[in-house]
Design a protein around this motif. Structure first.
Motif, PDB file in Angstrom:
ATOM      1  N   ILE A 174       0.512  16.375  -2.779  1.00 44.36           N
ATOM      2  CA  ILE A 174       1.140  15.315  -2.001  1.00 44.36           C
ATOM      3  C   ILE A 174       2.593  15.702  -1.741  1.00 44.36           C
ATOM      4  N   GLU A 175       2.959  15.732  -0.471  1.00 49.15           N
ATOM      5  CA  GLU A 175       4.297  16.168  -0.064  1.00 49.15           C
ATOM      6  C   GLU A 175       5.245  15.017   0.237  1.00 49.15           C
ATOM      7  N   ALA A 176       4.698  13.846   0.612  1.00 50.58           N
ATOM      8  CA  ALA A 176       5.547  12.713   0.976  1.00 50.58           C
ATOM      9  C   ALA A 176       4.813  11.413   0.670  1.00 50.58           C
ATOM     10  N   GLU A 177       5.577  10.386   0.301  1.00 51.07           N
ATOM     11  CA  GLU A 177       5.001   9.071   0.036  1.00 51.07           C
ATOM     12  C   GLU A 177       5.725   8.022   0.854  1.00 51.07           C
ATOM     13  N   LEU A 178       4.948   7.065   1.358  1.00 52.76           N
ATOM     14  CA  LEU A 178       5.465   5.955   2.152  1.00 52.76           C
ATOM     15  C   LEU A 178       4.845   4.672   1.613  1.00 52.76           C
ATOM     16  N   THR A 179       5.404   3.533   1.971  1.00 50.55           N
ATOM     17  CA  THR A 179       4.775   2.258   1.629  1.00 50.55           C
ATOM     18  C   THR A 179       4.707   1.393   2.878  1.00 50.55           C
ATOM     19  N   THR A 180       3.718   0.514   2.882  1.00 46.36           N
ATOM     20  CA  THR A 180       3.597  -0.472   3.956  1.00 46.36           C
ATOM     21  C   THR A 180       3.064  -1.757   3.354  1.00 46.36           C
ATOM     22  N   GLU A 181       3.485  -2.873   3.896  1.00 45.23           N
ATOM     23  CA  GLU A 181       3.056  -4.184   3.408  1.00 45.23           C
ATOM     24  C   GLU A 181       1.889  -4.693   4.240  1.00 45.23           C
ATOM     25  N   VAL A 182       0.900  -5.244   3.559  1.00 44.80           N
ATOM     26  CA  VAL A 182      -0.220  -5.903   4.226  1.00 44.80           C
ATOM     27  C   VAL A 182      -0.192  -7.342   3.742  1.00 44.80           C
ATOM     28  N   ALA A 183      -0.074  -8.280   4.686  1.00 49.25           N
ATOM     29  CA  ALA A 183       0.178  -9.671   4.329  1.00 49.25           C
ATOM     30  C   ALA A 183      -1.080 -10.507   4.110  1.00 49.25           C
ATOM     31  N   ALA A 184      -2.134 -10.274   4.857  1.00 47.01           N
ATOM     32  CA  ALA A 184      -3.303 -11.148   4.814  1.00 47.01           C
ATOM     33  C   ALA A 184      -3.988 -11.075   3.453  1.00 47.01           C
ATOM     34  N   LYS A 185      -4.030 -12.162   2.743  1.00 41.22           N
ATOM     35  CA  LYS A 185      -4.625 -12.209   1.401  1.00 41.22           C
ATOM     36  C   LYS A 185      -6.146 -12.258   1.503  1.00 41.22           C
ATOM     37  N   ASN A 186      -6.789 -11.231   0.984  1.00 41.32           N
ATOM     38  CA  ASN A 186      -8.256 -11.165   0.954  1.00 41.32           C
ATOM     39  C   ASN A 186      -8.904 -11.591   2.262  1.00 41.32           C
ATOM     40  N   THR A 187      -8.428 -11.040   3.349  1.00 38.70           N
ATOM     41  CA  THR A 187      -8.937 -11.379   4.663  1.00 38.70           C
ATOM     42  C   THR A 187     -10.212 -10.606   4.965  1.00 38.70           C
ATOM     43  N   PRO A 188     -11.320 -11.295   5.236  1.00 38.17           N
ATOM     44  CA  PRO A 188     -12.524 -10.575   5.647  1.00 38.17           C
ATOM     45  C   PRO A 188     -12.273  -9.853   6.965  1.00 38.17           C
ATOM     46  N   VAL A 189     -12.810  -8.681   7.102  1.00 33.91           N
ATOM     47  CA  VAL A 189     -12.637  -7.908   8.328  1.00 33.91           C
ATOM     48  C   VAL A 189     -13.992  -7.423   8.806  1.00 33.91           C
ATOM     49  N   ALA A 190     -14.072  -7.190  10.095  1.00 36.87           N
ATOM     50  CA  ALA A 190     -15.278  -6.592  10.667  1.00 36.87           C
ATOM     51  C   ALA A 190     -15.152  -5.082  10.501  1.00 36.87           C
ATOM     52  N   VAL A 191     -16.124  -4.484   9.882  1.00 35.67           N
ATOM     53  CA  VAL A 191     -16.100  -3.043   9.663  1.00 35.67           C
ATOM     54  C   VAL A 191     -17.188  -2.434  10.523  1.00 35.67           C
ATOM     55  N   ASN A 192     -16.791  -1.522  11.408  1.00 28.81           N
ATOM     56  CA  ASN A 192     -17.744  -0.840  12.276  1.00 28.81           C
ATOM     57  C   ASN A 192     -17.983   0.545  11.738  1.00 28.81           C
TER      58      ASN A 192
ATOM     59  N   TYR B  68       0.853  -1.189   0.000  1.00 30.83           N
ATOM     60  CA  TYR B  68       0.000   0.000   0.000  1.00 30.83           C
ATOM     61  C   TYR B  68       0.883   1.231   0.000  1.00 30.83           C
ATOM     62  N   LYS B  69       0.536   2.177  -0.848  1.00 27.06           N
ATOM     63  CA  LYS B  69       1.253   3.454  -0.872  1.00 27.06           C
ATOM     64  C   LYS B  69       0.460   4.436  -0.020  1.00 27.06           C
ATOM     65  N   LEU B  70       1.132   5.070   0.920  1.00 31.12           N
ATOM     66  CA  LEU B  70       0.518   6.087   1.766  1.00 31.12           C
ATOM     67  C   LEU B  70       1.079   7.434   1.356  1.00 31.12           C
ATOM     68  N   MET B  71       0.191   8.380   1.124  1.00 28.66           N
ATOM     69  CA  MET B  71       0.588   9.702   0.655  1.00 28.66           C
ATOM     70  C   MET B  71       0.140  10.749   1.662  1.00 28.66           C
ATOM     71  N   VAL B  72       1.054  11.636   2.013  1.00 27.96           N
ATOM     72  CA  VAL B  72       0.781  12.686   2.983  1.00 27.96           C
ATOM     73  C   VAL B  72       0.878  14.022   2.275  1.00 27.96           C
ATOM     74  N   GLY B  73      -0.130  14.877   2.495  1.00 28.29           N
ATOM     75  CA  GLY B  73      -0.097  16.173   1.846  1.00 28.29           C
ATOM     76  C   GLY B  73      -1.162  17.116   2.356  1.00 28.29           C
ATOM     77  N   ALA B  74      -1.280  18.250   1.673  1.00 27.94           N
ATOM     78  CA  ALA B  74      -2.227  19.292   2.064  1.00 27.94           C
ATOM     79  C   ALA B  74      -3.563  19.158   1.340  1.00 27.94           C
ATOM     80  N   SER B  75      -3.623  18.360   0.265  1.00 26.61           N
ATOM     81  CA  SER B  75      -4.871  18.093  -0.451  1.00 26.61           C
ATOM     82  C   SER B  75      -4.665  16.826  -1.266  1.00 26.61           C
ATOM     83  N   SER B  76      -5.713  16.410  -1.979  1.00 21.50           N
ATOM     84  CA  SER B  76      -5.607  15.189  -2.780  1.00 21.50           C
ATOM     85  C   SER B  76      -4.608  15.323  -3.930  1.00 21.50           C
ATOM     86  N   ARG B  77      -4.293  16.548  -4.318  1.00 20.67           N
ATOM     87  CA  ARG B  77      -3.344  16.767  -5.414  1.00 20.67           C
ATOM     88  C   ARG B  77      -2.012  17.360  -4.949  1.00 20.67           C
TER      89      ARG B  77
END
Length: 160
Positions: A139-157, A128-137
């Motif tokens: 973008i001042e910084a970009e980060l990445t993070t790995e999510v391992a669980a393949k198509n894992t159902p989650v409880a959404v509240n 996943y690419k994470l983008m930090v900025g002052a608006s949607s266009r």
């Protein structure tokens, strides 16, 4: 009965997918000063993610900045927007030259999308690419993070 043909591409999501120019991007705001972002970091925790970024007032007058964090999913298993707002935070009033570290948190479930075939909210595995900025266009910084669980159902509240 209303048939919504645009699906997940509403508002800024449609403009981002179409790579269309906009006068005022989502999250746009004016200030009497300017800001610079540095030292972005993201950490995965037990229940989600924490992102931090340092914001410096580079202008001549005091001001506050709203920092926005967007996530872009791998988009391999499901149709996903280019990016989606996942967290935001506002700095305290920063004097000219002053810096502050802003912290934003979001749950792993916030990365979920509804998979019609599975009839469940799932988090797609991948980078996943994470983008930090002052608006949607703005973008001042970009980060990445790995999510391992393949198509894992989650409880959404859903919050009211």
């Amino acid at each position: 009965w209303t048939n919504y043909k645009e699906g997940i591409y509403v508002g800024y999501r449609w403009f981002d997918k179409a790579n269309a120019a906009v006068s005022y991007p989502f999250g746009y705001g004016l200030s009497y000063t300017s800001f610079a972002y540095s030292a972005p970091v993201v950490k995965a925790g037990k229940d989600g993610f924490t992102a931090t970024v340092t914001v410096k007032n580079t202008g001549k007058v005091a001001g506050k900045e709203v920092v926005e964090l967007y996530a872009a999913a791998p988009g391999q298993d499901m149709d996903k927007p280019v990016k989606e707002l996942r967290a935001y935070a506002k700095t305290k009033e920063l004097k000219a030259g002053e810096t502050a570290t802003v912290t934003m948190t979001f749950a792993a479930a916030d990365l979920a999308s509804f998979n019609e075939d599975a009839n469940a909210w799932v988090v797609e595995a991948g980078t996943y690419k994470l983008m930090v900025g002052a608006s949607s266009r703005d973008i001042e910084a970009e980060l990445t993070t790995e999510v391992a669980a393949k198509n894992t159902p989650v409880a959404v509240n859903f919050k009211k």
